[in-house]
Design a protein around this motif. Structure first.
Motif, mmCIF file in Angstrom:
data_model
loop_
_atom_site.group_PDB
_atom_site.id
_atom_site.type_symbol
_atom_site.label_atom_id
_atom_site.label_comp_id
_atom_site.label_asym_id
_atom_site.label_seq_id
_atom_site.Cartn_x
_atom_site.Cartn_y
_atom_site.Cartn_z
ATOM 1 N N ASN A 1 22.088 -44.744 24.902
ATOM 2 C CA ASN A 1 22.406 -45.711 23.846
ATOM 3 C C ASN A 1 21.821 -47.091 24.153
ATOM 4 N N TYR A 2 21.989 -47.528 25.405
ATOM 5 C CA TYR A 2 21.481 -48.843 25.807
ATOM 6 C C TYR A 2 19.955 -48.902 25.644
ATOM 7 N N LEU A 3 19.272 -47.872 26.156
ATOM 8 C CA LEU A 3 17.809 -47.857 26.075
ATOM 9 C C LEU A 3 17.336 -47.803 24.624
ATOM 10 N N GLU A 4 18.066 -47.090 23.755
ATOM 11 C CA GLU A 4 17.707 -47.060 22.340
ATOM 12 C C GLU A 4 17.808 -48.456 21.725
ATOM 13 N N LEU A 5 18.849 -49.198 22.096
ATOM 14 C CA LEU A 5 18.984 -50.578 21.606
ATOM 15 C C LEU A 5 17.813 -51.448 22.080
ATOM 16 N N VAL A 6 17.456 -51.305 23.349
ATOM 17 C CA VAL A 6 16.342 -52.081 23.903
ATOM 18 C C VAL A 6 15.042 -51.708 23.201
ATOM 19 N N TYR A 7 14.794 -50.409 23.042
ATOM 20 C CA TYR A 7 13.545 -49.956 22.433
ATOM 21 C C TYR A 7 13.462 -50.384 20.968
ATOM 22 N N GLU A 8 14.593 -50.329 20.285
ATOM 23 C CA GLU A 8 14.627 -50.756 18.884
ATOM 24 C C GLU A 8 14.290 -52.247 18.787
ATOM 25 N N THR A 9 14.853 -53.034 19.660
ATOM 26 C CA THR A 9 14.597 -54.473 19.679
ATOM 27 C C THR A 9 13.130 -54.765 19.993
ATOM 28 N N ALA A 10 12.568 -53.993 20.875
ATOM 29 C CA ALA A 10 11.182 -54.220 21.310
ATOM 30 C C ALA A 10 10.176 -53.445 20.470
ATOM 31 N N SER A 11 10.643 -52.811 19.380
ATOM 32 C CA SER A 11 9.783 -51.992 18.519
ATOM 33 C C SER A 11 9.106 -50.870 19.308
ATOM 34 N N ILE A 12 9.916 -50.218 20.141
ATOM 35 C CA ILE A 12 9.458 -49.059 20.901
ATOM 36 C C ILE A 12 10.155 -47.835 20.319
ATOM 37 N N LYS A 13 9.389 -46.837 19.946
ATOM 38 C CA LYS A 13 9.957 -45.629 19.352
ATOM 39 C C LYS A 13 10.066 -44.535 20.413
ATOM 40 N N MET A 14 11.261 -43.907 20.453
ATOM 41 C CA MET A 14 11.473 -42.738 21.309
ATOM 42 C C MET A 14 11.197 -41.511 20.454
ATOM 43 N N ILE A 15 10.270 -40.671 20.881
ATOM 44 C CA ILE A 15 9.909 -39.491 20.120
ATOM 45 C C ILE A 15 9.960 -38.277 21.032
ATOM 46 N N GLU A 16 10.694 -37.248 20.572
ATOM 47 C CA GLU A 16 10.804 -36.002 21.321
ATOM 48 C C GLU A 16 9.664 -35.084 20.895
ATOM 49 N N VAL A 17 8.992 -34.499 21.865
ATOM 50 C CA VAL A 17 7.911 -33.567 21.594
ATOM 51 C C VAL A 17 8.173 -32.293 22.381
ATOM 52 N N SER A 18 8.240 -31.164 21.663
ATOM 53 C CA SER A 18 8.350 -29.865 22.318
ATOM 54 C C SER A 18 6.989 -29.195 22.204
ATOM 55 N N THR A 19 6.515 -28.659 23.301
ATOM 56 C CA THR A 19 5.191 -28.066 23.315
ATOM 57 C C THR A 19 5.217 -26.763 24.101
ATOM 58 N N ALA A 20 4.317 -25.853 23.750
ATOM 59 C CA ALA A 20 4.256 -24.572 24.447
ATOM 60 C C ALA A 20 3.666 -24.740 25.850
ATOM 61 N N PHE A 21 2.748 -25.685 25.986
ATOM 62 C CA PHE A 21 2.095 -25.948 27.269
ATOM 63 C C PHE A 21 2.079 -27.453 27.516
ATOM 64 N N ALA A 22 2.078 -27.843 28.767
ATOM 65 C CA ALA A 22 2.070 -29.266 29.117
ATOM 66 C C ALA A 22 0.805 -29.935 28.588
ATOM 67 N N PHE A 23 0.953 -31.167 28.112
ATOM 68 C CA PHE A 23 -0.187 -31.934 27.618
ATOM 69 C C PHE A 23 -1.002 -32.482 28.774
ATOM 70 N N THR A 24 -2.312 -32.593 28.550
ATOM 71 C CA THR A 24 -3.143 -33.325 29.497
ATOM 72 C C THR A 24 -2.929 -34.810 29.199
ATOM 73 N N ASN A 25 -3.362 -35.673 30.089
ATOM 74 C CA ASN A 25 -3.222 -37.116 29.856
ATOM 75 C C ASN A 25 -3.993 -37.554 28.613
ATOM 76 N N LEU A 26 -5.165 -36.968 28.400
ATOM 77 C CA LEU A 26 -5.969 -37.295 27.223
ATOM 78 C C LEU A 26 -5.222 -36.909 25.943
ATOM 79 N N GLN A 27 -4.649 -35.707 25.911
ATOM 80 C CA GLN A 27 -3.886 -35.262 24.737
ATOM 81 C C GLN A 27 -2.676 -36.168 24.501
ATOM 82 N N LYS A 28 -1.995 -36.505 25.575
ATOM 83 C CA LYS A 28 -0.812 -37.362 25.477
ATOM 84 C C LYS A 28 -1.197 -38.730 24.907
ATOM 85 N N ASN A 29 -2.281 -39.308 25.414
ATOM 86 C CA ASN A 29 -2.734 -40.618 24.944
ATOM 87 C C ASN A 29 -3.183 -40.580 23.485
ATOM 88 N N MET A 30 -3.858 -39.491 23.090
ATOM 89 C CA MET A 30 -4.276 -39.357 21.690
ATOM 90 C C MET A 30 -3.063 -39.225 20.775
#
Length: 187
Positions: A100-129
């Motif tokens: 809850n605290y981190l959500e308040l901080v992220y909301e204030t700082a315009s940071i979005k928390m997004i959950e991603v479920s994937t079949a295989f781990a992302f590479t750094n390039l995929q994650k950045n894209m």
């Protein structure tokens, strides 16, 4: 992001009070860093989480364990807050309060928390894209991904935000194809 609604409701005032205090005292960055580290620590040490949540363990024992493990690792105000949670028998809600605290901080700082479920781990390039695309779509200044690997998805990924679910999984595509074939073939 996903939590028991009752737990989240009880945790929310504690998170809000700490957030307001941290802004007022100009220590939000320190408490946020403490909570980010504490979140990782608690996720890696389920024994500690279980110990703190146990109604059988006395408040003094919980206070002692937290003093030995965390007092030297966190900001003084963060530690005092943890002691208040122990005193009020709310330390079992710590994970939810952190979320809850981190959500308040992220909301204030315009940071979005997004959950991603994937079949295989992302590479750094995929994650950045993905982060770059999500920034464009959400107009967020920063994106924090919570990635879960789920082999049941077969392939692709599933994105969950507060209000939307975007499903790019092979499993979903196969289910849609099966529904379409059922209607076309009238089985």
């Amino acid at each position: 992001m996903s939590a028991n609604p009752l737990t989240a409701k009880i945790a929310a005032p504690y998170a809000r009070a700490l957030f307001d205090f941290s802004v007022e005292q100009n220590i939000m960055h320190q408490i946020t860093a403490d909570f980010q580290n504490l979140e990782i620590f608690l996720n890696e040490t389920s024994e500690l989480t279980d110990y703190l949540a146990s109604p059988v363990v006395s408040q003094n024992a919980k206070r002692e364990v937290l003093t030995k493990t965390l007092q030297s690792q966190v900001n003084t105000e963060t530690f005092k807050f943890l002691m208040v949670l122990v005193d009020r028998e709310r330390i079992s809600l710590l994970k939810s309060i952190i979320t809850n605290y981190l959500e308040l901080v992220y909301e204030t700082a315009s940071i979005k928390m997004i959950e991603v479920s994937t079949a295989f781990a992302f590479t750094n390039l995929q994650k950045n894209m993905l982060i770059k695309k999500l920034k464009e779509l959400t107009n967020a200044r920063e994106i924090r991904l919570v990635i879960t690997v789920d082999s049941n998805l077969i392939g692709g990924f599933l994105i969950k935000t507060n209000s939307k679910v975007i499903d790019f999984t092979v499993k979903n595509q196969l289910q849609n194809l099966a529904k379409h074939l059922d209607t076309v073939l009238e089985i």
